[in-house]
Structures are given as C-alpha cells and as structure tokens.
Design an enzyme around this catalytic site. Structure first.
Site, PDB file in Angstrom:
ATOM      1  N   ASP A  81       0.786  -1.265   0.068  1.00  0.00           N
ATOM      2  CA  ASP A  81       0.017  -0.025  -0.153  1.00  0.00           C
ATOM      3  C   ASP A  81       0.903   1.338  -0.031  1.00  0.00           C
ATOM      4  OD1 ASP A  81      -2.635  -1.091  -0.253  1.00  0.00           O
ATOM      5  OD2 ASP A  81      -3.052  -0.837   1.774  1.00  0.00           O
ATOM      6  N   ASP A 119      -7.268  -7.440  13.884  1.00  0.00           N
ATOM      7  CA  ASP A 119      -6.843  -8.706  14.155  1.00  0.00           C
ATOM      8  C   ASP A 119      -7.885  -9.299  15.393  1.00  0.00           C
ATOM      9  OD1 ASP A 119      -5.901  -6.943  15.874  1.00  0.00           O
ATOM     10  OD2 ASP A 119      -3.717  -7.151  15.659  1.00  0.00           O
TER      11      ASP A 119
END
Length: 547
Positions: free
Chosen positions: A148, A301
């Site tokens: 990214d 997460d």
C-alpha cells in the site's frame, strides 16, 4: 487603647499560628478566618471534595481487586503449564511434516503467506526474504506482498524484490491497490479475494518488520492439519532491538508478560485469547466462517479473533515458536502504536458486546469470560485505574485529609501486579522502577484512548503506521517524515503530561511538608517522569533519528 493593642496582638498571634497547622489548606483556612471571612473552601472540601474522593477510592479499589485477581489467575495457569509441561504438543495432536514418496510435495497443503506493508523502506527486503525463505515446497507456497506504499520509489524497490524471487522459482504475487481503504484490514481482505487463494488451505500473516525462522510453517501448520477444531495458531514475538534504549527495554518487559502470561494462560485454559495480527497461521475456512477481515476498528486482528471464537473455533498459542520483530524505538511511534492498541479494543467492545451476548455457540460462562475478563478488566479497567488511582486519587488524598486510602491499594496490590509483570523478563528486574513510572505516565495517554474508543470520539478510527527503523537508525531520502514541516517548540511539548507533572509536584511538596503518609517518596519521581515524557519529542525518551 490597651484593649485595641491586645486585640491586635491576639490577631497577630493567630496569623503566625497558621504556619504550624497540619495541612496547607488548614493554613489557608486559618488565614481567612483571621480576617473574619467565611471559610468557604473548608466547607467545599468537607462537603463536596471529600465525598467524591471517597467514592473514587472505593471505585478504584474495586477495579484494582478485579485486576489483581485476573492477573493472579492468569499467572497460576501459566505456572501450571510450566511446571507440568502442559504444552500444546501434549494437548493437541502434532506430527512432523514429511514428503510422501508416492505423491511428493502434494502431501503438503497449500499455504498463502501475506506480507502487508506501507512505505517500509527499511524492512521490506528483510520481510520478503524471510517469507520466501520458509521451508515448504515451493509449488505449495504462495507469497503475497500487499503493498500500500504511496512513495513511487519504494513501490518500485518492493516490486523489484518480488521479481528477483520469482526468477528463483518462488511464487510471489505483488499486489497493489488504487487506495488505502480499510488500511491493513482492507489490504488483507482484498488479498484474500484473488483467484489463486481458492487453492490455499491456510494463510500465514507477517507484518513488514517480522522475520520468521525457516521452520515456522513446519512447526505450526501440523496443529491445523491434525486438529480440525483449531482455527488459529499464534506464535510468540521476540525483539531484535530490545536493548536499543531504555524505552525498548521497558516495552520488552510488558510484551513478554503479554505472551508468557496472558497468551499462555488463555491457551492453557482453553479460553479466549486474541490474535496478535502477525506471526500467526489461520485456517482459511475459519477466517471465512467468521466473516473475513473488517475495518470497523483499528484492531482488525482482535475483531476477527473474537468473531471466530463466537462461531466455535479454538486457538492455540505456541510459545516455543518465536518470530523476530522490531519494537518502536522513537517516542512518537510508540505513542501512536499504544493509542491504536488501546483505543481499538475499547471501540471493538462497544461494537461487539451485543453480538457476544446474542451468540448461541458459546456457554454463558465463556461469554462472561470474554466480556468481563478479556474486555472490561484487561482492556478498559486496567488503563483507567492505573492513571486515576496512582496518578490522581492517591496524590489528591494528600490535599483532602478527610480521605484515607487503604494500604491494600497503595502498597500490596501494586506490588503484586508489578511482581507478576516481572515474571516475563526476570533479567530486567533492576529496571522495575523505570517500568513503573513509565507505565504510569503512559496510562494517561491510554486512558484517553480507552475513552475515545468507548464513546467514539476524537481520532477513534485513525490508523497511523508504526514507523520501523530496520537494523540501523539512519534516515533515508525517501522517508516521508522528512517531507513534513517541522513543529514549533510549543507543539512538541505534551501539555497534559506537563500539567500533570506540575500537579504531582505540588502534591508531593505538600505531603513532604505537612503530610504523614510519606507518599512523596513515589510522587516526586512520578512528577519527574511526567516532566521528562512531556518533553520526550526533544530526544529525552527513546531514540532520535537524525534528519
């Protein structure tokens, strides 16, 4: 005439007597009375401040008891696992991987390795090399680099590294996006949507600064192969730069406690423990059943792990498998990381609590453990009580003599918590004083993050990538930080921490001169710690990267 002189003498005597009273506020009160003013402050202190402070003491004591009880339970479970060698290999089936003579590498499942990164100039090569160096049949291993990066030069370097490994026979996919929607969660989610992922059974995830050993998959994937109920295998982190400075040494103490006690106890008791976002292997079926990656918080997460737990998947923590990583060594990077790690869980608790109670696949006891133990005590109360009790309530009790703080909360509970945290890193016992004051100062920053997450205020969903320095703290011409304007001196000072330092200094001085509890022994150093960290951006805390 003699009566007037006598009256003035009595007034003078009364004014002089204010310097020998027990507290500074009684001195101020006596001074006001001597001039025939109404003692408003004493009334406010007794009728308003004292009851509020007493209530704060009760609430903080309750939170402290909850916290120390939770830590004692986790410590006992971890000690049980250590003494009786109750390791994952005893609790679950595990067999060494090996090629079948007839089918060859087809005996191995296909594993996807995802490496998300964002402008990781210092560490991109280390992470890609480590992922490509995993011991696994090359035709059953897919390395997916999710880049990214916004810097064209860095993107070119990363792509060239991927091409270099492809020329060596490795399957390396270089994936980029037009935007950073969803940040890390968005990149992982888009990566899982690629056609070639359909052939994969498991996915290992490593952040850009993580360097797994070559046998990582050989030691973790067998748990997933032979135990269909397991959805996640989490490995332990170890830190290549823990000795870089005092701040990294202190971080190592907290992180080792997290893995050796929190993660170990959760796995031992078959209760919930969170995915650390990296250095873990997921069963893709579990990931998909849980709903995949979501970007609604900054802890994607933990979000995924909770949802997988709610649909019945089990996790195992393998502490013997260690993955090299890097601790943030600059004060700015550390504060950004801690804000994200603290705000995210609180915000996730706000958004997931209803789903937890509504699920039918968990018993009521597991629901309560997840809500009370994992979220409320460890992710909310722990940060609030650390700051409010030890940095606000106890110092303020010096100024309000009507309130007494029990010795249990001042001495015994914090001592127990400190000793339990030292279990993870006994070699750093001599740094315990620095750890205490450092954590107390950071608790102010973390409490603000908790409140922002709970009430969804401020920068609740802001994702700031933790800057990595790699093996050398050297600046680079491509570094984004060089393009940012330099802040003025006043903007670099942390004013809340500076104000807290001044307040604690006043409290400590009052206790030294008038108090009886000797709280000034710890309040003075705590005041200095707040002052130093308020000026941390000037190089007083962590390392300084020259520009």
């Amino acid at each position: 005439m003699e009566g007037a002189i006598l009256e003035d003498a009595n007034a003078t005597q009364h004014i002089l007597s204010i310097w020998v009273v027990s507290t500074p506020f009684e001195a101020i009160s006596s001074f006001l009375v001597s001039f025939k003013y109404v003692n408003i402050f004493v009334q406010i202190r007794r009728n308003f401040m004292a009851p509020l402070l007493e209530m704060a003491v009760i609430i903080c004591m309750a939170m402290s008891i909850m916290l120390v009880s939770e830590k004692l339970i986790m410590g006992a479970a971890s000690l049980f696992a250590k003494i009786f060698k109750w390791r994952p290999h005893r609790r679950y089936k595990w067999e060494e991987m090996g090629e079948d003579m007839e089918i060859g590498s087809l005996a191995y499942p296909t594993v996807l390795v995802q490496v998300p990164m964002y402008n990781e100039l210092q560490v991109y090569k280390l992470s890609i090399d480590a992922a490509c160096g995993l011991s696994w049949p090359s035709d059953r291993l897919i390395i997916q680099v999710l880049d990214d990066s916004t810097e064209p030069e860095i993107k070119n370097l990363v792509e060239l590294e991927c091409k270099a490994w492809r020329s060596k026979g490795m399957i390396v996919k270089y994936e980029i996006r037009d935007n950073r929607c969803g940040f890390k969660a968005g990149a992982l989610k888009e990566g899982m949507m690629k056609d070639y992922v359909r052939n994969c059974d498991y996915v290992a995830i490593f952040d850009a600064d993580f360097q797994p050993e070559s046998d990582f998959l050989l030691r973790t994937v067998p748990f997933l192969i032979h135990n269909p109920e397991i959805g996640l295998v989490q490995a332990r982190w170890e830190f290549v730069n823990s000795n870089e400075c005092m701040m990294t040494r202190v971080q190592e103490m907290s992180m080792n406690y997290h893995f050796k006690i929190e993660q170990e106890s959760g796995s031992t008791m078959h209760s919930f423990f969170g995915f650390n976002g990296t250095a873990g292997v997921w069963r893709i079926a579990a990931l998909e059943e849980a709903g995949g990656w979501k970007d609604r918080t900054t802890v994607e997460d933990m979000d995924l792990a909770v949802r997988a737990h709610l649909v019945g998947w089990k996790f195992v923590y393998v502490g013997s498998v260690k993955v090299k990583s890097e601790l943030p060594s600059t004060f700015k990077a550390y504060r950004s990381q801690q804000y994200r790690w603290t705000c995210g869980p609180a915000n996730l608790f706000r958004k997931l609590s209803h789903e937890i109670f509504k699920t039918k696949k968990l018993s009521i006891w597991r629901k309560l453990h997840l809500i009370y133990s994992f979220f409320i005590v460890r992710r909310v109360f722990s940060h609030i009580v650390t700051f409010m009790f030890y940095c606000v309530v106890i110092p303020t009790s010096i100024l309000v003599p009507e309130v007494t703080v029990p010795k249990l909360g001042v001495v015994y509970i914090p001592t127990t918590i400190t000793l339990l945290n030292l279990v993870g890193t006994p070699s750093s016992f001599h740094l315990v004083i620095f750890w205490i004051f450092f954590e107390n100062v950071m608790s102010m920053h973390r409490m603000r993050a908790v409140l922002a997450g709970l009430f969804e205020i401020g920068q609740v969903n802001e994702w700031v990538v933790t800057k990595k320095l790699g093996s050398a703290n050297e600046p680079t011409q491509n570094s984004e930080s060089e393009k940012k304007p330099r802040l003025s001196i006043i903007d670099r000072i942390l004013l809340p921490e500076l104000g807290m330092s001044l307040y604690l200094f006043i409290c400590a001085t009052c206790d030294f001169k008038y108090g009886k509890n000797n709280f000034f022994f710890y309040i003075y150093p705590q005041s200095i710690a707040f002052f130093i960290m308020a000026l941390g951006s000037f190089g007083l805390v962590g390392t300084v990267v020259p520009t």
